[in-house]
Motif scaffolding. Structure first.
Motif, PDB file in Angstrom:
ATOM      1  N   THR A   1      43.837  21.108  67.285  1.00 32.91           N
ATOM      2  CA  THR A   1      44.575  19.887  67.607  1.00 32.91           C
ATOM      3  C   THR A   1      45.891  19.828  66.827  1.00 32.91           C
ATOM      4  O   THR A   1      46.934  19.461  67.375  1.00 32.91           O
ATOM      5  CB  THR A   1      43.709  18.646  67.301  1.00 32.91           C
TER       6      THR A   1
ATOM      7  N   LEU B   1      54.077  20.715  70.171  1.00 31.37           N
ATOM      8  CA  LEU B   1      54.766  19.630  70.875  1.00 31.37           C
ATOM      9  C   LEU B   1      55.978  19.150  70.084  1.00 31.37           C
ATOM     10  O   LEU B   1      57.068  18.974  70.646  1.00 31.37           O
ATOM     11  CB  LEU B   1      53.789  18.483  71.145  1.00 31.37           C
TER      12      LEU B   1
ATOM     13  N   VAL C   1      39.398  15.089  73.947  1.00 30.71           N
ATOM     14  CA  VAL C   1      40.471  14.788  73.006  1.00 30.71           C
ATOM     15  C   VAL C   1      41.655  15.721  73.239  1.00 30.71           C
ATOM     16  O   VAL C   1      42.808  15.316  73.158  1.00 30.71           O
ATOM     17  CB  VAL C   1      39.971  14.872  71.548  1.00 30.71           C
ATOM     18  N   LEU C   2      41.396  16.981  73.534  1.00 27.91           N
ATOM     19  CA  LEU C   2      42.494  17.923  73.759  1.00 27.91           C
ATOM     20  C   LEU C   2      43.070  17.850  75.168  1.00 27.91           C
ATOM     21  O   LEU C   2      43.980  18.595  75.499  1.00 27.91           O
ATOM     22  CB  LEU C   2      42.041  19.350  73.442  1.00 27.91           C
ATOM     23  N   ARG C   3      42.568  16.945  75.982  1.00 23.81           N
ATOM     24  CA  ARG C   3      43.131  16.781  77.326  1.00 23.81           C
ATOM     25  C   ARG C   3      44.618  16.417  77.236  1.00 23.81           C
ATOM     26  O   ARG C   3      45.398  16.785  78.085  1.00 23.81           O
ATOM     27  CB  ARG C   3      42.361  15.725  78.097  1.00 23.81           C
ATOM     28  N   TRP C   4      45.014  15.702  76.177  1.00 25.96           N
ATOM     29  CA  TRP C   4      46.429  15.355  75.984  1.00 25.96           C
ATOM     30  C   TRP C   4      47.275  16.617  75.912  1.00 25.96           C
ATOM     31  O   TRP C   4      48.422  16.628  76.364  1.00 25.96           O
ATOM     32  CB  TRP C   4      46.633  14.485  74.751  1.00 25.96           C
ATOM     33  N   ALA C   5      46.727  17.697  75.344  1.00 31.08           N
ATOM     34  CA  ALA C   5      47.480  18.944  75.240  1.00 31.08           C
ATOM     35  C   ALA C   5      47.713  19.539  76.619  1.00 31.08           C
ATOM     36  O   ALA C   5      48.776  20.094  76.897  1.00 31.08           O
ATOM     37  CB  ALA C   5      46.751  19.939  74.341  1.00 31.08           C
TER      38      ALA C   5
ATOM     39  N   VAL D   1      47.907  17.793  79.481  1.00 34.98           N
ATOM     40  CA  VAL D   1      48.905  16.932  80.130  1.00 34.98           C
ATOM     41  C   VAL D   1      50.299  17.203  79.563  1.00 34.98           C
ATOM     42  O   VAL D   1      51.271  17.365  80.309  1.00 34.98           O
ATOM     43  CB  VAL D   1      48.520  15.439  79.977  1.00 34.98           C
ATOM     44  N   ALA D   2      50.402  17.280  78.238  1.00 31.82           N
ATOM     45  CA  ALA D   2      51.695  17.542  77.603  1.00 31.82           C
ATOM     46  C   ALA D   2      52.227  18.914  77.996  1.00 31.82           C
ATOM     47  O   ALA D   2      53.415  19.080  78.275  1.00 31.82           O
ATOM     48  CB  ALA D   2      51.585  17.439  76.084  1.00 31.82           C
TER      49      ALA D   2
ATOM     50  N   SER E   1      44.381  23.799  75.258  1.00 30.54           N
ATOM     51  CA  SER E   1      43.550  22.678  75.719  1.00 30.54           C
ATOM     52  C   SER E   1      42.200  23.162  76.235  1.00 30.54           C
ATOM     53  O   SER E   1      41.245  22.397  76.288  1.00 30.54           O
ATOM     54  CB  SER E   1      44.282  21.884  76.808  1.00 30.54           C
TER      55      SER E   1
ATOM     56  N   CYS F   1      48.459  22.167  68.389  1.00 27.41           N
ATOM     57  CA  CYS F   1      49.065  21.567  69.581  1.00 27.41           C
ATOM     58  C   CYS F   1      50.114  20.524  69.199  1.00 27.41           C
ATOM     59  O   CYS F   1      51.182  20.448  69.822  1.00 27.41           O
ATOM     60  CB  CYS F   1      47.989  20.945  70.470  1.00 27.41           C
ATOM     61  N   GLY F   2      49.814  19.736  68.193  1.00 28.62           N
ATOM     62  CA  GLY F   2      50.773  18.741  67.732  1.00 28.62           C
ATOM     63  C   GLY F   2      52.056  19.378  67.215  1.00 28.62           C
ATOM     64  O   GLY F   2      53.160  18.909  67.513  1.00 28.62           O
TER      65      GLY F   2
END
Length: 132
Positions: A79, A86, A10-14, A16-17, A66, A82-83
């Motif tokens: 999470t 971003l 789920v935190l893989r988006w962090a 990538v971002a 992440s 991280c949001g």
């Protein structure tokens, strides 16, 4: 082989971002140093550099965060941190970039909102660490 938990995925988006934000920070830094030098004022260059610096700091924070599920920190708070980072990058650095490049001074009030998002992200990281 290392087992990958759903929380890590789920935190893989962090990751990538963060990687993408870091790439854009390097590109913006080069643009500011070479492309804007004779176009904007010295103060404009300083503001642009501030945006680049904060973007890079928080890109790195996203990348490191992440990987933090391995430390068994509170996943929900991590999470959320991280949001907020971003959102802070977009609002803080983004408004400064646009302010320097377009002169749109109405963006001025957006910058502090981005700064607040960045601070909330750090507070949430601390909370995640405390609430193991």
């Amino acid at each position: 082989m290392i087992a990958v938990s759903p929380k890590t995925i789920v935190l893989r988006w962090a990751l990538v971002a963060g990687a993408f934000a870091g790439l854009l920070a390097v590109m913006a830094g080069a643009f500011g140093a070479h492309g804007l030098r004779h176009i904007v004022s010295e103060r404009g260059l300083e503001v642009f550099q501030t945006a680049v610096s904060y973007q890079m700091y928080h890109a790195l924070a996203l990348v490191v965060a992440s990987m933090m599920p391995a430390l068994r920190l509170n996943h929900r708070l991590l999470t959320m941190a991280c949001g907020f980072w971003l959102a802070g990058i977009f609002l803080f650095s983004g408004s400064l970039y646009l302010l320097v490049l377009t002169g749109a001074h109405w963006l001025g009030p957006v910058t502090p909102m981005g700064g607040v998002c960045l601070m909330i992200g750090w507070a949430l990281l601390a909370a995640a660490a405390l609430k193991r």
